[in-house]
Design an enzyme around this catalytic site. Structure first.
Site, mmCIF file in Angstrom:
data_model
loop_
_atom_site.group_PDB
_atom_site.id
_atom_site.type_symbol
_atom_site.label_atom_id
_atom_site.label_comp_id
_atom_site.label_asym_id
_atom_site.label_seq_id
_atom_site.Cartn_x
_atom_site.Cartn_y
_atom_site.Cartn_z
ATOM 1 N N ASP A 117 62.084 20.176 -9.515
ATOM 2 C CA ASP A 117 62.322 18.756 -9.247
ATOM 3 C C ASP A 117 62.687 18.612 -7.771
ATOM 4 O O ASP A 117 63.824 18.851 -7.375
ATOM 5 C CB ASP A 117 63.441 18.227 -10.138
ATOM 6 C CG ASP A 117 63.694 16.745 -9.935
ATOM 7 O OD1 ASP A 117 62.846 16.073 -9.330
ATOM 8 O OD2 ASP A 117 64.757 16.261 -10.387
ATOM 9 N N GLU A 118 61.693 18.286 -6.965
ATOM 10 C CA GLU A 118 61.871 18.165 -5.517
ATOM 11 C C GLU A 118 62.530 19.414 -4.919
ATOM 12 O O GLU A 118 63.549 19.326 -4.218
ATOM 13 C CB GLU A 118 62.702 16.925 -5.174
ATOM 14 C CG GLU A 118 62.051 15.605 -5.526
ATOM 15 C CD GLU A 118 62.809 14.424 -4.939
ATOM 16 O OE1 GLU A 118 64.048 14.481 -4.854
ATOM 17 O OE2 GLU A 118 62.146 13.440 -4.549
#
Length: 481
Positions: A117-118
């Protein structure tokens, strides 16, 4: 002869319309103290003709509810798992077996796996760089063994700060120097497997962080002053960011790679200009722009292949490290009520509220004005350290509450998060339970959802968010409490 050609023409037209219908989805996050049952959320998605969702994990109850729903799903692998998946092919096989295989057999339509996630977000430094591509390669190997490689693609969500342009000109866009090596490896992997580049774009952050970006420019308003890059003219912040990425991909040698917008939206509370009216203007501008298929200056008539709106619901457990608005990105409130009307152009003219929502009793916790309130500020700060007081921040919907109304809001937020337990409205004798709704104007004193999961969430709130939340309310001591 004309009659024989008509069905073919209709098929072509319908295929174009269908492609556009499937282009917009939503992010479904679960960082909330109380959540609607997944089955009710799926009903809401169907009623609003939302046919794509992006998850941040592989929640079994949610995936079971989505099975046989004909909704395309993106599942997520958290950053915390990247190291083990990179170092162990066995772990990758286990993850695929446990989180994909059984749902496919139940009719789930899992389209993408988001690896991390990012992970390139600057707030993490370089801690995940060594594991991202290796984890993706191992998951890909496991997919092949499970005979799922042709049905689901691997992607890595890229944060908006992973690419930049010092001059402000999209044509000078490039990836951050520290991510260059890892991004180069990732792009080769994506290209090899015909996977798109997932990117999160945030015109709201661009507006907050860049004095050269006006509010009108961020909101797609026609009155915005355009930005020029040589002979190219940019009329909105989205196109400016998108083409900065296009330039970065081109500089890396992947100018034709498909792009998917993994997150984009506008918050509705917790900060100046984070309002429902601005969010509605932004979302309408974005949807109209996407459906026009105009594309951008560097990719004319080539809009992103898919776009996922951020997000479906407000989430009162989201980190507020970057601002109190982080808990208010939802198209819907926490209880599934549309904040504003929006035509997503997907067969439904408006968003449809969740039906038959079950709430706790119509009771609120407020400050007892008959008591000595000299210690009220300290009690309110204690409440806010583990509850959600984000709307009390400057620009928030409850910012104008006078003292001790803001004390009551803090008390009630804590009381509702703790399922209206009588002892959660004590506050050293300063709390009072009432059946009279204390909401004022646009400031809503909520009644929480009735949910069997609340006890688990309460424990998480106190142990994880308390420290983070406490730091943001220092301004309240001198600002009204």
């Amino acid at each position: 002869m004309a009659c024989n050609k008509l069905p073919l023409i209709l098929v072509l037209l319908l295929s174009i319309i269908w492609a556009r219908v499937e282009a917009i989805g939503v992010n479904w996050g679960t960082a909330a103290s109380h959540s609607l049952p997944p089955s009710k959320v799926v009903e809401l998605l169907k009623a609003s003709n939302i046919s794509k969702v992006k998850l941040f994990d592989t929640n079994s109850e949610i995936l079971e509810s989505l099975s046989a729903s004909n909704i395309d799903v993106t599942v997520g692998i958290p950053n915390s798992m990247l190291r083990s998946l990179n170092s162990s092919l066995k772990s990758a096989h286990s993850w695929v077996h446990d989180n994909l295989t059984r749902y496919f057999s139940n009719g789930a339509r899992i389209q993408y796996i988001a690896v991390g996630d990012e992970p390139f977000n600057q707030i993490y430094g370089e801690q995940f760089f060594p594991f991202v591509v290796g984890a993706a390669e191992n998951i890909q190997t496991a997919l092949t063994k499970a005979k799922l490689a042709g049905r689901v693609k691997l992607v890595v969500p890229c944060s908006f700060d992973a690419f930049q342009t010092e001059s402000g000109l999209p044509s000078k866009g490039h990836f951050r120097a520290d991510v260059n090596r890892t991004i180069a490896e990732l792009l080769k992997f994506l290209s090899k497997h015909q996977s798109p580049f997932f990117v999160n774009i945030s015109p709201f952050f661009s507006y907050r962080n860049n004095k050269n970006i006006s509010l009108d420019f961020a909101l797609f308003k026609e009155t915005a002053r355009p930005h020029n890059d040589s002979r190219r003219t940019y009329k909105n912040s989205f196109d400016l960011s998108y083409d900065t990425l296009v330039s970065a991909l081109s500089s890396a040698g992947f100018d034709k790679m498909d792009i998917v917008i993994g997150q984009i939206g506008w918050p509705t509370d917790g900060s100046a200009n984070a309002t429902s009216s601005n969010a509605q203007v932004f979302m309408k501008g974005l949807v109209d722009h996407l459906h026009s298929r105009a594309g951008t200056q560097l990719r004319p008539k080539e809009p992103p292949t898919e776009t996922f709106i951020y997000s479906l619901f407000d989430e009162d457990h989201r980190s507020i490290a970057s601002g109190n608005f982080e808990r208010h990105w939802g198209l819907f409130t926490f209880d599934g009520q549309a904040k504003y009307q929006l035509d997503l152009g997907q067969g439904s003219r408006k968003l449809v509220n969740a039906q038959n929502v079950h709430y706790l009793s119509s009771k609120w916790c407020v400050v007892n004005n008959n008591q000595n309130l000299s210690n009220a500020t300290a009690r309110a700060l204690e409440a806010c350290s583990s509850a959600d007081c984000s709307v009390l921040s400057p620009g928030g919907s409850c910012f104008n509450l006078s003292w001790p109304g803001n004390i009551s809001y803090a008390f009630n937020s804590y009381y509702q998060q703790h399922d209206q337990r009588p002892d959660s409205c004590d506050f050293g004798g300063l709390g009072l339970i009432t059946t009279v709704d204390p909401s004022v104007g646009t400031c809503r004193f909520i009644v929480q959802l009735s949910t069997s999961n609340s006890a688990v969430h309460q424990s998480f709130t106190i142990s994880h968010w308390g420290i983070t939340a406490a730091t943001i309310f220092l301004w309240l001591v001198g600002g009204g409490f």
